[in-house]
Design a protein around this motif. Structure first.
Motif: not given
Length: 579
Positions: A394-406
């Motif tokens: 749904k939201d690739p940009d948010k997914a990238r942000s979550l990967i950075q936080h992970l």
């Protein structure tokens, strides 16, 4: 006049014997005024002998003996107290009584009285806290003068016939008073000089021992190895002025400083049998170079001539190595150096044990951290990857942000050997965790972080807040269908700043709290123990719950721990404003 000269000559012989005796160990207890039985016994024996010698050295005069017996009686009382003085005087008096003469009873009474007079002065000075006056020659001169005058009075009162006693007193009064008062004062001068020398040596010993202790603090904190042993050996070598210092473990030389360092080298195996004996038998070995010869086992031309080997002990009295002190040929160890060496060995043994304890404590802390990481990582990573997988569509940009936080979260977890972090660093780690959890729970989780900026530089045990936050979500928010809220905030108290992690589920029951205290809530139990260790047992993890409404987990940052961190933060704020 001839009698005065004869008594003074005898007094000189008396003082020579006193001087020679002052060089022996039996004289040492006399120097220190004490109520111990062994001190009293030493005083009685020494001064009774002097009392008897004074009689034997005396001169026969009119069926009596002109003598220097009073010196022993008065000094026995001065150093031993009334009971010892009485006993010394009685012993000397009874000995005089056995020799007979018309003054035998009078001399027995007068000598006992002289010892008692010295003892009474001892009691008065001790009660008045003026012990130093016992060692002043003029005080001894005065009390002996009084004692001798009383002796003459007793002779006149007790000895019969009176006319004969009066004639005797006229003949001996001045010579005996002069010889005994001067002799007692000179005797005390010898004792005072001995005491002064002993105190100077003791002071030097104390200064060196304290300097060694001060300079060596913390060196063995990270282990008993070549680097730490070399530093310790150099400190001891500089402070003791011995010929050489060596430190070994159970098999090898760890450090060698001083004469012979060219062939005694670090890393070499121990070659001397006496060192192995000290290790295997756990005892001190002293090779004084005379009765017990010392010969270097590596080089026959070595200039070292005597050695003192002391075992170093770790836990349970186990020998972990030795410290060896050497002196060159024609120079022997003094008693003060032997005593200092024993003290140094005890000091180093304690530091080795402390270093071992610290290492074990560090290993335990690291093991606890790894256990906490092992608890959180697997299921958190599984949930995080599922969440990111769902968001990616749904939201690739948010997914990238979550990967950075992970990535940030696990990067923090990799710092497993860091025992303490600032509150700012701990909150950054928690924020990375919460960002992923908010994505997972969507609208079911609200997070509020309200911590005063001035607290951000306060240090905490690493990995403190994350287990509390995880517990709030796992046992609280995850059970709610909506409206879940986690809040991290501080609250000022009289004792310091209380840090809270709270949720609005209120599911942390009394039974769960009891399990935590029993160690069944392992993550929280470890956090509790690490907080207690970090804040010197002043802090514990508090858990309070109102069923169905809220759960508060909190711990205190004490005022004394806050001061430096808060001051630093205030300074940084002022600097930022000026900029």
């Amino acid at each position: 006049m001839d009698l005065i000269l004869s008594l003074l000559q005898q007094m000189c012989v008396y003082l020579v014997l006193a001087y020679m005796l002052s060089k022996t160990p039996i004289f040492m207890p006399i120097i220190n005024i004490s109520s111990r039985l062994d001190h009293k016994l030493s005083c009685y024996i020494v001064f009774s002998l002097f009392c008897i010698m004074g009689t034997y050295f005396g001169l026969q005069l009119q069926d009596a003996i002109a003598n220097t017996r009073a010196i022993g009686a008065v000094l026995g009382g001065l150093f031993g107290g009334p009971i010892v003085g009485f006993a010394v005087g009685l012993t000397g008096g009874l000995h005089r009584y056995t020799l007979g003469g018309f003054t035998d009873l009078a001399c027995t009474i007068s000598t006992t009285t002289e010892g008692l007079i010295g003892g009474l002065l001892h009691s008065y000075l001790v009660r008045s806290n003026k012990i130093e006056y016992l060692f002043k020659p003029y005080v001894v001169f005065a009390i002996t003068l009084v004692a001798e005058v009383i002796q003459m009075v007793i002779l006149l009162e007790v000895a019969k016939p009176y006319d004969k006693a009066l004639e005797l007193v006229k003949a001996i009064a001045l010579p005996m008073i002069a010889a005994n008062t001067i002799g007692a004062a000179l005797f005390m001068s010898i004792i005072r000089d001995k005491k002064t020398i002993f105190e100077e040596y003791s002071a030097a010993f104390s200064r060196r021992a304290l300097s060694i202790a001060d300079r060596s603090v913390g060196i063995l904190y990270y282990g008993f190895n070549q680097e730490s042993a070399d530093k310790i050996a150099r400190i001891i070598y500089e402070e003791t002025n011995v010929g050489a210092v060596a430190i070994t473990d159970k098999t090898h030389i760890l450090a060698f400083v001083g004469i012979g360092h060219e062939h005694h080298k670090s890393g070499m195996p121990i070659s001397s049998g006496y060192t192995h004996d000290a290790i295997n038998k756990n005892e001190i070995i002293y090779l004084n170079g005379a009765e017990l010869p010392y010969q270097c086992s590596i080089d026959e031309q070595c200039k070292l001539g005597s050695a003192l080997v002391l075992p170093l002990r770790g836990g349970e009295d186990e020998v972990v190595g030795t410290i060896k002190l050497y002196e060159p040929r024609r120079k022997l160890f003094s008693t003060i150096n032997i005593s200092m060496a024993e003290g140094i060995a005890q000091l180093l043994s304690s530091q080795i044990l402390q270093g071992h304890y610290q290492q074990q404590r560090t290993l335990l802390t690291q093991a606890e951290l790894k256990l906490l990481h092992a608890q959180v990582n697997p299921h958190f990573l599984f949930n995080a990857l599922n969440t990111i997988s769902a968001v990616t569509r749904k939201d690739p940009d948010k997914a990238r942000s979550l990967i950075q936080h992970l990535s940030q979260f696990f990067r923090s977890n990799l710092k497993q050997n860091i025992e303490t972090v600032t509150l700012r660093e701990e909150l950054a780690h928690v924020n990375a965790y919460l960002t992923i959890e908010k994505a997972r729970f969507c609208d079911r989780l609200e997070v509020v972080i309200d911590i005063d900026e001035v607290l951000m530089e306060v240090t905490l045990p690493s990995f403190t807040l994350q287990p509390l936050v995880e517990n709030a979500i796992k046992h609280g928010i995850s059970t709610l269908l909506s409206g879940g809220k986690v809040k991290i905030y501080n609250q000022i108290t009289d004792s310091g700043q209380q840090i809270f992690v709270s949720d609005n589920a209120g599911n942390y029951t009394d039974n769960m709290a009891a399990n935590k205290l029993k160690g069944q809530g392992l993550g929280l139990n470890i956090v509790d123990k690490r907080l207690s260790n970090h804040f010197n047992n002043q802090v514990q993890l508090d858990i309070n719950c109102s069923a169905g409404q809220w759960t508060h987990m909190s711990f205190l940052i004490p005022n004394e721990h806050l001061s430096k961190a808060v001051s630093k933060a205030v300074i940084n704020q002022l600097t930022d404003k000026e900029t």
